[in-house]
Design an enzyme around this catalytic site. Structure first.
Site, PDB file in Angstrom:
ATOM      1  N   CYS A 206     -14.248  -0.042   5.432  1.00  0.00           N
ATOM      2  CA  CYS A 206     -13.119  -0.494   4.609  1.00  0.00           C
ATOM      3  C   CYS A 206     -12.921   0.445   3.425  1.00  0.00           C
ATOM      4  O   CYS A 206     -13.887   0.928   2.842  1.00  0.00           O
ATOM      5  CB  CYS A 206     -13.392  -1.874   4.024  1.00  0.00           C
ATOM      6  SG  CYS A 206     -13.832  -3.116   5.244  1.00  0.00           S
ATOM      7  N   SER A 207     -11.663   0.646   3.047  1.00  0.00           N
ATOM      8  CA  SER A 207     -11.393   1.333   1.789  1.00  0.00           C
ATOM      9  C   SER A 207     -11.630   0.331   0.662  1.00  0.00           C
ATOM     10  O   SER A 207     -11.531  -0.879   0.860  1.00  0.00           O
ATOM     11  CB  SER A 207      -9.952   1.837   1.762  1.00  0.00           C
ATOM     12  OG  SER A 207      -9.057   0.768   1.959  1.00  0.00           O
TER      13      SER A 207
ATOM     14  N   CYS B 163       0.818  -1.222   0.000  1.00  0.00           N
ATOM     15  CA  CYS B 163       0.000   0.000   0.000  1.00  0.00           C
ATOM     16  C   CYS B 163       0.847   1.266   0.000  1.00  0.00           C
ATOM     17  O   CYS B 163       0.413   2.326  -0.408  1.00  0.00           O
ATOM     18  CB  CYS B 163      -0.912   0.035   1.220  1.00  0.00           C
ATOM     19  SG  CYS B 163      -2.035  -1.351   1.319  1.00  0.00           S
TER      20      CYS B 163
ATOM     21  N   HIS C 226      -8.997   3.043  -3.008  1.00  0.00           N
ATOM     22  CA  HIS C 226      -7.611   2.704  -2.678  1.00  0.00           C
ATOM     23  C   HIS C 226      -6.959   1.906  -3.800  1.00  0.00           C
ATOM     24  O   HIS C 226      -6.861   0.683  -3.726  1.00  0.00           O
ATOM     25  CB  HIS C 226      -7.609   1.921  -1.358  1.00  0.00           C
ATOM     26  CG  HIS C 226      -6.241   1.595  -0.827  1.00  0.00           C
ATOM     27  ND1 HIS C 226      -5.112   2.286  -1.177  1.00  0.00           N
ATOM     28  CD2 HIS C 226      -5.839   0.631   0.060  1.00  0.00           C
ATOM     29  CE1 HIS C 226      -4.067   1.766  -0.547  1.00  0.00           C
ATOM     30  NE2 HIS C 226      -4.481   0.765   0.200  1.00  0.00           N
TER      31      HIS C 226
END
Lengths: 115, 345
Positions: free
Chosen positions: B170-171, B56, B294
């Site tokens: 949550c993304s 990430c 994301h």
């Protein structure tokens, strides 16, 4: 399958230990992460301490710490809500493409503790 | 990637492909020789071209690498471009055997949430405030994946994934790309009269395995990275006007605010509620990961671009008034590594 995965499939919980400085290396590795010497396999105590837990679709899962350093995430069996810090047994390990760890409480219904 | 580069060439005076010394690509996709391929497709023949992968955190790591090339004198102008697709192999770290069959990120975030709730009394409603705030902020972001906001109640009622993680906590993995241009102090003057400076950088990897996090209610790598970044920038948390923090899950924003010392330990959720109730956009003005989506390799670049917009005063409806100093926080794999950038107008 790696040696670690083969051992899990035989319900053996093993980890790497440095052949020179005896440090336990987790997750398993061929080399010690302190002195970089080669490691050997050794069985790990199956009695650990519950560090944290949560529930996934009614199934409890949590982190259990073994030999005060090896922390793994697995399924926590039992109908009652566990307590953080509680002693847990690694009841079963297996491998089906993922590492499977199943923990159970060592506390009996009458409150006594297994040896 | 190319489409995200185009506005840089369109809007930057005197900039042409020949000026680019370095092209760095940030992605988790298994694409070989990507930086050179992208360079060829964009008509660039850089001295240095390679990919940076760090789950990430890839985009932010990529920016730090570009900074290092420039500050070392090896290069003057660097183009950083990050991209990801929803089917990215970067979502799950299969190496981490200690996670057992609980390898999906929702499980580490759930254990973080359990720990924070146990220690500080954080509630499910506190988590919902993060998501509601960031989705609302994201509405002002033309690049957001979402076209609607969600109320605290809607987040609370969204699908339960674990006992303390709901779908809207949550993304969302999504397709996306982002590009940013870095240049040396000497080179930047030909391109702009009002550059944004990278004043501080902190990076730390404590491990790769989630269970090496000693205290599950805090992200050690973020604490250590921010300490270095504040020190390098000669700034303290009270100097930060606007922050983009890594909210892969609601609990991450609450923990990050505390670990970056933007809130006292245990008070991250109070700050989030205050920001929500006063419609203050100081934290995650672009919507964060939850309110924007994301795309892993693009995220760190997009976060930094938001810092750029905020410090240039061009963030439109999400502008934080008179922002002079911005903090960018990104992390990987259950916060086993973190990067913090401090930007200055």
């Amino acid at each position: 399958m790696s040696r670690f995965e083969e051992e899990l499939k035989r319900d053996k919980f093993v980890c790497s230990e440095c052949s020179r400085c005896k440090k336990i290396v987790w997750p398993p590795s061929n080399y010690c992460n302190k002195c970089l010497n080669e490691t050997t396999w050794r069985e790990i105590s199956r009695k650990g301490k519950l560090v944290e837990y949560s529930y996934n679709k009614g199934e409890c899962f949590g982190i259990v710490e073994f030999e005060s350093q090896i922390r793994i995430v697995g399924t926590v069996k039992g109908s009652e809500r566990p307590d953080v810090g509680q002693i847990m047994n690694l009841e079963k390990c297996d491998y089906d493409g993922d590492e499977i760890f199943i923990f159970s409480s060592t506390v009996q219904r009458n409150g006594s503790q297994n040896s | 990637m190319i489409s995200s580069m185009r506005p840089i060439f369109d809007k930057t005076r005197n900039l042409s492909q020949e000026d680019i010394d370095v092209v760095l690509t940030s992605t988790n996709a298994n694409e070989k020789y990507l930086a050179s391929i992208v360079s060829e497709l964009a008509g660039i023949s850089p001295r240095i071209a390679h990919s940076v992968e760090s789950l990430c955190n890839s985009g932010t790591n990529c920016i730090v690498s570009a900074f290092a090339y420039i500050s070392s004198g090896l290069a003057d102008v660097a183009l950083v471009t990050g991209a990801e697709r929803t089917d990215s192999p970067g979502l799950v770290l299969s190496w981490d055997k200690s996670r057992g069959k609980y390898k999906h990120p929702i499980f580490w975030s759930s254990l973080f949430a359990s720990s924070h709730m146990r220690k500080f009394g954080t509630t499910l409603e506190d988590l919902a405030y993060v998501s509601a705030k960031n989705h609302r902020n994201g509405l002002e972001n033309p690049y957001s994946f979402f076209d609607r906001s969600y109320s605290v109640g809607e987040v609370m009622r969204s699908k339960t994934l674990t006992d303390n993680v709901r779908l809207l906590d949550c993304s969302m993995p999504c397709n996306g790309a982002a590009s940013i241009l870095l240049a040396s102090e000497d080179a930047i003057r030909q391109f702009t009269d009002s550059p944004v400076w990278i004043a501080g950088i902190g990076q730390k990897s404590i491990s790769a395995g989630f269970t090496k996090n000693a205290d599950l209610s805090s992200m050690e790598s973020t604490v250590l990275a921010s300490r270095d970044a504040y020190s390098m920038a000669r700034k303290s948390p009270k100097d930060i006007d606007v922050a983009e923090v890594h909210d892969a899950f609601s609990i991450c924003e609450i923990m990050a605010l505390e670990d970056l010392q933007l809130a006292e330990r245990g008070k991250g959720s109070s700050l989030v509620r205050e920001l929500h109730d006063t419609n203050c956009k100081k934290v995650n003005p672009r919507g964060g990961l939850i309110g924007t989506g994301h795309p892993l390799g693009a995220t760190g670049v997009a976060q930094t671009i938001e810092g750029f917009y905020q410090l240039q005063g061009t963030a439109g409806g999400r502008q934080v008034e008179s922002a002079k100093t911005a903090l960018i926080h990104n992390m990987s794999a259950a916060a086993t590594s973190s990067t913090v950038l401090i930007l200055q107008a």
